[in-house]
Design a protein around this motif. Structure first.
Motif, mmCIF file in Angstrom:
data_model
loop_
_atom_site.group_PDB
_atom_site.id
_atom_site.type_symbol
_atom_site.label_atom_id
_atom_site.label_comp_id
_atom_site.label_asym_id
_atom_site.label_seq_id
_atom_site.Cartn_x
_atom_site.Cartn_y
_atom_site.Cartn_z
ATOM 1 N N GLN A 213 0.848 -1.197 0.000
ATOM 2 C CA GLN A 213 0.000 0.000 0.000
ATOM 3 C C GLN A 213 0.878 1.240 0.000
ATOM 4 O O GLN A 213 1.777 1.386 0.826
ATOM 5 N N ASP A 214 0.603 2.108 -0.968
ATOM 6 C CA ASP A 214 1.295 3.387 -1.121
ATOM 7 C C ASP A 214 0.580 4.422 -0.237
ATOM 8 O O ASP A 214 -0.540 4.176 0.221
ATOM 9 N N HIS A 215 1.231 5.546 0.021
ATOM 10 C CA HIS A 215 0.586 6.680 0.720
ATOM 11 C C HIS A 215 0.785 7.871 -0.190
ATOM 12 O O HIS A 215 1.845 8.494 -0.178
ATOM 13 N N LYS A 216 -0.228 8.164 -1.015
ATOM 14 C CA LYS A 216 -0.036 9.122 -2.105
ATOM 15 C C LYS A 216 -0.065 10.579 -1.674
ATOM 16 O O LYS A 216 0.648 11.408 -2.228
ATOM 17 N N ALA A 217 -0.898 10.884 -0.679
ATOM 18 C CA ALA A 217 -1.051 12.300 -0.300
ATOM 19 C C ALA A 217 0.179 12.797 0.437
ATOM 20 O O ALA A 217 0.866 12.027 1.112
ATOM 21 N N THR A 227 1.102 12.987 -4.410
ATOM 22 C CA THR A 227 2.519 12.995 -4.803
ATOM 23 C C THR A 227 2.797 11.713 -5.578
ATOM 24 O O THR A 227 1.881 10.918 -5.804
ATOM 25 N N GLY A 228 4.049 11.470 -5.884
ATOM 26 C CA GLY A 228 4.432 10.178 -6.465
ATOM 27 C C GLY A 228 4.322 9.045 -5.451
ATOM 28 O O GLY A 228 4.349 7.876 -5.806
ATOM 29 N N GLY A 229 4.199 9.381 -4.164
ATOM 30 C CA GLY A 229 4.113 8.368 -3.105
ATOM 31 C C GLY A 229 5.043 8.744 -1.967
ATOM 32 O O GLY A 229 6.236 8.916 -2.173
ATOM 33 N N VAL A 270 3.667 -6.165 -14.662
ATOM 34 C CA VAL A 270 2.356 -5.500 -14.719
ATOM 35 C C VAL A 270 2.079 -4.984 -13.311
ATOM 36 O O VAL A 270 2.224 -5.723 -12.330
ATOM 37 N N TYR A 271 1.710 -3.732 -13.215
ATOM 38 C CA TYR A 271 1.394 -3.105 -11.927
ATOM 39 C C TYR A 271 -0.108 -2.870 -11.917
ATOM 40 O O TYR A 271 -0.616 -2.121 -12.753
ATOM 41 N N ALA A 272 -0.819 -3.554 -11.022
ATOM 42 C CA ALA A 272 -2.257 -3.347 -10.899
ATOM 43 C C ALA A 272 -2.503 -2.382 -9.740
ATOM 44 O O ALA A 272 -2.182 -2.694 -8.594
ATOM 45 N N PHE A 287 -3.524 0.422 -14.732
ATOM 46 C CA PHE A 287 -2.415 -0.516 -14.890
ATOM 47 C C PHE A 287 -1.178 0.306 -15.221
ATOM 48 O O PHE A 287 -1.257 1.288 -15.973
ATOM 49 N N ASN A 288 -0.027 -0.107 -14.690
ATOM 50 C CA ASN A 288 1.239 0.463 -15.127
ATOM 51 C C ASN A 288 2.097 -0.662 -15.664
ATOM 52 O O ASN A 288 1.857 -1.835 -15.352
ATOM 53 N N VAL A 289 3.117 -0.304 -16.445
ATOM 54 C CA VAL A 289 3.898 -1.326 -17.149
ATOM 55 C C VAL A 289 5.305 -1.477 -16.562
ATOM 56 O O VAL A 289 6.232 -1.869 -17.251
ATOM 57 N N ARG A 290 5.432 -1.168 -15.272
ATOM 58 C CA ARG A 290 6.735 -1.099 -14.599
ATOM 59 C C ARG A 290 6.507 -1.284 -13.109
ATOM 60 O O ARG A 290 5.373 -1.276 -12.653
ATOM 61 N N PHE A 291 7.601 -1.422 -12.367
ATOM 62 C CA PHE A 291 7.489 -1.427 -10.915
ATOM 63 C C PHE A 291 7.028 -0.047 -10.441
ATOM 64 O O PHE A 291 7.398 0.973 -11.024
ATOM 65 N N GLY A 292 6.263 0.006 -9.355
ATOM 66 C CA GLY A 292 5.843 1.287 -8.770
ATOM 67 C C GLY A 292 6.852 1.747 -7.729
ATOM 68 O O GLY A 292 7.607 0.949 -7.181
ATOM 69 N N ASP A 293 6.829 3.045 -7.469
ATOM 70 C CA ASP A 293 7.753 3.623 -6.510
ATOM 71 C C ASP A 293 6.949 4.524 -5.573
ATOM 72 O O ASP A 293 6.234 5.391 -6.069
ATOM 73 N N PRO A 294 6.944 4.325 -4.265
ATOM 74 C CA PRO A 294 7.904 3.575 -3.450
ATOM 75 C C PRO A 294 7.591 2.098 -3.202
ATOM 76 O O PRO A 294 8.364 1.442 -2.485
ATOM 77 N N GLU A 295 6.500 1.550 -3.753
ATOM 78 C CA GLU A 295 6.138 0.177 -3.379
ATOM 79 C C GLU A 295 7.274 -0.826 -3.618
ATOM 80 O O GLU A 295 7.466 -1.761 -2.820
ATOM 81 N N THR A 296 8.031 -0.647 -4.712
ATOM 82 C CA THR A 296 9.138 -1.568 -5.011
ATOM 83 C C THR A 296 10.126 -1.663 -3.851
ATOM 84 O O THR A 296 10.710 -2.710 -3.600
HETATM 85 N N1 GLY Z 1 3.529 4.705 -6.434
HETATM 86 C C1 GLY Z 1 2.837 5.020 -7.619
HETATM 87 C C2 GLY Z 1 3.527 4.754 -8.878
HETATM 88 O O1 GLY Z 1 4.634 4.256 -8.929
HETATM 89 O O2 GLY Z 1 2.959 5.050 -9.917
#
Ligand code: GLY
Ligand code: AMP
Length: 425
Positions: A213-217, A227-229, A270-272, A287-296
């Motif tokens: 789980q990301d924390h976006k705000a 934010t980006g996370g 695949v990032y759901a 969907f994103n086509v890469r690892f997410g940040d900061p979740e990775t």
């Molecule tokens: N944490 C959101 C993203 O990587 O798009």
């Protein structure tokens, strides 16, 4: 000696580098362009992530065995196709497949055609028609999205007709996002809590990773702009084992079949991005086509299987032979950002407290660079402090202990990363 080139310069790329460096194959790492943290793991090369020809020349001249693409832009621009034409091995989806993130309309159409749960939507290029739709629909909040890549800024959640009209005007008339906003999606607002699940795929099977789980705000209690996370934790109890199974069966499996039926070879991550309602309904936000940040930064430290072996199996299309092994610990990442972020902020601030050595805690670099022997800030998200422990609470305590010993002028961070987990237990 295996030589790997990692494209990107964020916390995600530093975290990928750390995981790859732990491989039994002990690869040599190059980062383009990297940051002050990646410079400690390998060699930074001053080539921008969007300079596809520059990256291609570097990979050829230096006999790179595999290039790993961190961010979405080069993927959507077709870096994988360019490298493959030259018989170079590269990890990530090709241009056709990367439309899953590169065009929200394309992704929505695919989801609709293959019954993957997502919010209802309409696509518009015409300003008047979009405005008429908003007026007739008359439901708020409503979500307006630029079709193309807009560095995470292309989404407006409008709470009134006025706000919705402004967002449409900015996109379609004022060209705020240039070509990325020539077309827009207007979609229903989804209520609930968000989770991120990544999957590895070699185009034949999908192997989902642990849910994070990301924390976006920007602010504590999810207040202020997105934010980006600002932090993440993994695994999240928001996704129960039953839900995880449902995500596999109703999202990842149909997506794999959709690609196969459409004749698209999708290899990579695949990032759901999921929205989970109070009643447990699951929808795709994106969907994103890469690892997410900061979740990775919190998912990869829990992965016990050799990441390089996984990447090689994806290349060879033998992922079915691999089963992912996970630590039973929890991981937390607290992002330290420059004051002012996600809006304007200053750079070049010297950072202190980076040399703390603690077991189970890593300081991941994002917007940092070397400057005359000092490490200084060079971006909005500067560092991620990542801790692992058998209990989430202990991981949180550890991460904040290290955080409070790091400082740079105007440093900001959220003090409640991971606390949301308690709401789901
Ligand atoms: N944490 C959101 C993203 O990587 O798009
Ligand atoms: P996206 O770029 O599509 O991931 O959107 C960015 C963020 O906007 C998401 O992570 C959500 O927090 C929010 N968002 C996007 N679409 C919706 C939606 N249909 N309903 C509610 N929130 C949304």
């Amino acid at each position: 000696m295996t030589k790997l080139l990692i494209i990107g310069s964020g916390g995600r790329e530093h975290a990928i580098g750390i995981a790859l460096k732990q491989s039994d194959k002990n690869p040599t790492l190059y980062f383009a362009p990297g940051n002050a943290g990646t410079a400690l793991l390998g060699t930074n090369i001053a080539i921008n992530a969007a300079d596809i020809n520059g990256l291609l020349s570097f990979a050829k001249e230096n006999n790179i065995d595999m290039t790993i693409v961190g961010p979405e832009d080069p993927l959507v621009m077709g870096i994988v196709d360019t490298f493959q034409k030259e018989n170079l091995t590269i990890f990530g989806p090709n241009k056709l497949a990367a439309q899953l993130e590169g065009s929200k309309k394309w992704a929505k159409q695919l989801m609709k055609n293959y019954n993957i749960p997502t919010a209802n939507y309409h696509a518009f290029t015409d300003y008047e028609k979009a405005k008429d739709y908003i007026k007739a629909n008359n439901q708020y909040p409503i979500v307006i999205k630029a079709d193309g890549l807009a560095a995470g800024k292309g989404v407006t959640i409008a709470t009134s007709q006025n706000e919705a009209n402004n967002a449409i005007e900015e996109c379609l008339l004022n060209k705020k996002f240039n070509d990325a906003g020539t077309e827009i999606i207007i979609e229903d607002f989804l209520e609930g809590d968000e989770a991120s699940i990544f999957a590895f795929t070699d185009s034949k099977v999908m192997l989902p990773m642990l849910a994070a789980q990301d924390h976006k705000a920007i602010g504590d209690g999810d207040t202020g702009p997105n934010t980006g996370g600002m932090g993440a934790y993994c695994p999240t109890p928001l996704v129960t084992p039953e839900m995880y199974k449902k995500v596999t069966e109703t999202i990842f499996e149909p997506l794999l079949q959709a690609f196969q039926k459409e004749g698209i070879t999708y290899k990579g991550i695949v990032y759901a991005g999921l929205m989970i309602s109070k009643t447990g309904d699951i929808s795709i936000v994106e969907f994103n086509v890469r690892f997410g940040d900061p979740e990775t930064q919190v998912v990869l430290p829990l992965l016990k299987t050799d990441l390089l072996t996984i990447f090689e199996a994806i290349e060879a299309e033998t992922l079915a032979n691999i089963s992912l092994e996970w630590s039973t610990e929890s991981a937390v990442c607290v992002v330290l950002a420059s004051g002012g972020y996600p809006n304007a902020y200053q750079k070049g601030k010297p950072i202190s407290g980076l040399t703390q050595e603690k077991e189970n805690t890593a300081i991941i670099h994002a917007g940092t660079k070397q400057d005359n022997g000092n490490i200084v800030t060079s971006g909005g998200r500067v560092l991620g402090v990542v801790s692992k422990a058998s209990q989430l609470d202990s991981a949180i305590t550890q991460a904040y202990e290290t955080t409070t010993n790091i400082s740079f002028e105007n440093m900001i961070y959220r003090t409640d990363i991971g606390q949301k987990a308690k709401r789901y237990q």
